[in-house]
Design an enzyme around this catalytic site. Structure first.
Site, PDB file in Angstrom:
ATOM      1  N   THR A  13     -26.827 -15.441 -17.919  1.00 33.47           N
ATOM      2  CA  THR A  13     -27.928 -16.084 -17.220  1.00 33.47           C
ATOM      3  C   THR A  13     -29.157 -15.170 -17.250  1.00 33.47           C
ATOM      4  O   THR A  13     -29.059 -13.951 -17.269  1.00 33.47           O
ATOM      5  CB  THR A  13     -27.561 -16.425 -15.767  1.00 33.47           C
ATOM      6  OG1 THR A  13     -27.337 -15.222 -15.023  1.00 33.47           O
ATOM      7  CG2 THR A  13     -26.312 -17.299 -15.724  1.00 33.47           C
ATOM      8  N   GLY A  14     -30.318 -15.811 -17.293  1.00 40.97           N
ATOM      9  CA  GLY A  14     -31.565 -15.052 -17.344  1.00 40.97           C
ATOM     10  C   GLY A  14     -31.667 -14.198 -18.592  1.00 40.97           C
ATOM     11  O   GLY A  14     -32.046 -13.023 -18.517  1.00 40.97           O
ATOM     12  N   SER A  15     -31.361 -14.790 -19.745  1.00 43.89           N
ATOM     13  CA  SER A  15     -31.292 -13.987 -20.971  1.00 43.89           C
ATOM     14  C   SER A  15     -32.411 -14.273 -21.970  1.00 43.89           C
ATOM     15  O   SER A  15     -32.293 -13.961 -23.147  1.00 43.89           O
ATOM     16  CB  SER A  15     -29.934 -14.179 -21.656  1.00 43.89           C
ATOM     17  OG  SER A  15     -29.595 -15.541 -21.792  1.00 43.89           O
ATOM     18  N   SER A  17     -35.264 -12.827 -21.703  1.00 43.10           N
ATOM     19  CA  SER A  17     -36.076 -11.607 -21.746  1.00 43.10           C
ATOM     20  C   SER A  17     -35.317 -10.484 -21.051  1.00 43.10           C
ATOM     21  O   SER A  17     -34.261 -10.702 -20.447  1.00 43.10           O
ATOM     22  CB  SER A  17     -37.438 -11.818 -21.063  1.00 43.10           C
ATOM     23  OG  SER A  17     -37.260 -12.115 -19.686  1.00 43.10           O
ATOM     24  N   GLY A  18     -35.853  -9.272 -21.136  1.00 42.47           N
ATOM     25  CA  GLY A  18     -35.344  -8.143 -20.370  1.00 42.47           C
ATOM     26  C   GLY A  18     -33.903  -7.771 -20.620  1.00 42.47           C
ATOM     27  O   GLY A  18     -33.407  -7.803 -21.750  1.00 42.47           O
ATOM     28  N   GLY A  20     -31.189  -9.318 -19.792  1.00 43.82           N
ATOM     29  CA  GLY A  20     -30.384 -10.437 -20.272  1.00 43.82           C
ATOM     30  C   GLY A  20     -30.518 -10.627 -21.766  1.00 43.82           C
ATOM     31  O   GLY A  20     -29.524 -10.875 -22.477  1.00 43.82           O
ATOM     32  N   TYR A 155     -34.767  -7.791  -1.505  1.00 43.98           N
ATOM     33  CA  TYR A 155     -34.112  -7.604  -2.804  1.00 43.98           C
ATOM     34  C   TYR A 155     -32.943  -6.630  -2.696  1.00 43.98           C
ATOM     35  O   TYR A 155     -31.853  -6.874  -3.237  1.00 43.98           O
ATOM     36  CB  TYR A 155     -35.140  -7.101  -3.808  1.00 43.98           C
ATOM     37  CG  TYR A 155     -34.559  -6.771  -5.163  1.00 43.98           C
ATOM     38  CD1 TYR A 155     -33.967  -7.753  -5.940  1.00 43.98           C
ATOM     39  CD2 TYR A 155     -34.616  -5.469  -5.663  1.00 43.98           C
ATOM     40  CE1 TYR A 155     -33.442  -7.445  -7.192  1.00 43.98           C
ATOM     41  CE2 TYR A 155     -34.099  -5.166  -6.909  1.00 43.98           C
ATOM     42  CZ  TYR A 155     -33.504  -6.149  -7.660  1.00 43.98           C
ATOM     43  OH  TYR A 155     -32.982  -5.849  -8.896  1.00 43.98           O
TER      44      TYR A 155
END
Length: 266
Positions: A13-15, A17-18, A20, A155
């Site tokens: 998940t969230g892949s 950019s960055g 991921g 966070y």
């Protein structure tokens, strides 16, 4: 080392950019068929296309994991290409806020995006892993879970929750062939971090070249024994190992990849 991952399938998940993105690229290089997830179609498809251009296998799943409808869409797209053997819960976000600025609504939104989103994926995909008798669940946590800063308290707390739920899940999955672990990065050099440090460097007197800025910012903000920021590929390598059959005796663990920033023996 052959991680014995060829033929496995992973949703990260969230892949788009960055961290991921680095993770799907690392897994694809090991022969894993990856599902690139994001909310931005252009970026997600670009990452998948790049992986395929390099000989890897990549599908795309688009959706917002902060709601059931988006989670259902992501799982449907991910399963369309076959069973998911590996779930990497990486998606999440944060804002640099003080205690005064982080309102209760901000806390709720951050918890929904950083914790409940992962729970949605676990509840939809892990039962299928249990049925097959093999699977890996890996959550990206962080050192702030155990050594929180005064900044962005909302966070910090969600990272602690991510660590906690993965250990609890490991207890739940005992004897099933499915493991649950955490990779806890330190400060990692992604584009946003480099941009931020470069912007604030003059005010802190951190030098003019990037090498000077990285050295000085690390010493002042996140002192560690390696004396630099981590690289996304270093986190991805840790994830790839925990995703492999070679890690079958590891469950309920927190693997810190932080240069030695967190200094305890637990």
């Amino acid at each position: 080392m052959d991680l014995q991952l060829n033929g496995k399938r992973a949703l990260v998940t969230g892949s788009s950019s960055g961290l991921g993105e680095a993770t799907v690229r690392a897994l694809a290089a090991e022969g894993v068929a990856v599902v690139v997830h994001g909310r931005d179609e252009r970026r997600s498809h670009a990452v998948a296309a790049s992986i395929r251009a390099n000989g890897g296998k990549a599908d795309v799943a688009i959706g917002d994991l902060t709601g059931d409808e988006g989670a259902d869409a992501v799982v449907s797209a991910a399963l369309a290409g076959g069973p998911v053997d590996i779930l990497v819960n990486n998606a999440g976000s944060y804002k640099h806020l003080s205690w005064a600025d982080a309102t209760p609504e901000t806390w709720r939104d951050t918890y929904e995006g950083n914790v409940v989103s992962g729970v949605r994926m676990i509840q939809r995909l892990v039962p299928l892993m249990r049925e097959r008798g093999w699977g890996r669940v890996i959550t990206i946590g962080g050192g702030l879970a155990v050594q929180p800063m005064y900044q962005h308290p909302q966070y910090n707390a969600t990272l602690a929750a991510r660590h906690n739920l993965e250990v609890s899940l490991a207890r739940e999955l005992r004897g099933t062939g499915v493991t649950s672990n955490v990779v806890a990065p330190g400060a990692i050099l992604v584009d946003a971090v480099r941009d931020l440090l470069t912007e604030i460097a003059p005010a802190h007197g951190w030098g003019e070249t990037w090498a000077q800025i990285e050295r000085d910012a690390t010493r002042e903000l996140v002192p560690n024994d390696v004396e630099r920021l981590g690289r996304p590929e270093e986190i991805a390598s840790a994830v790839a190992f925990l995703a492999s059959p070679l890690s079958g005796y590891i469950s309920g663990a927190v693997l810190r990849v932080d240069g030695g920033h967190i200094r305890n023996v637990a």
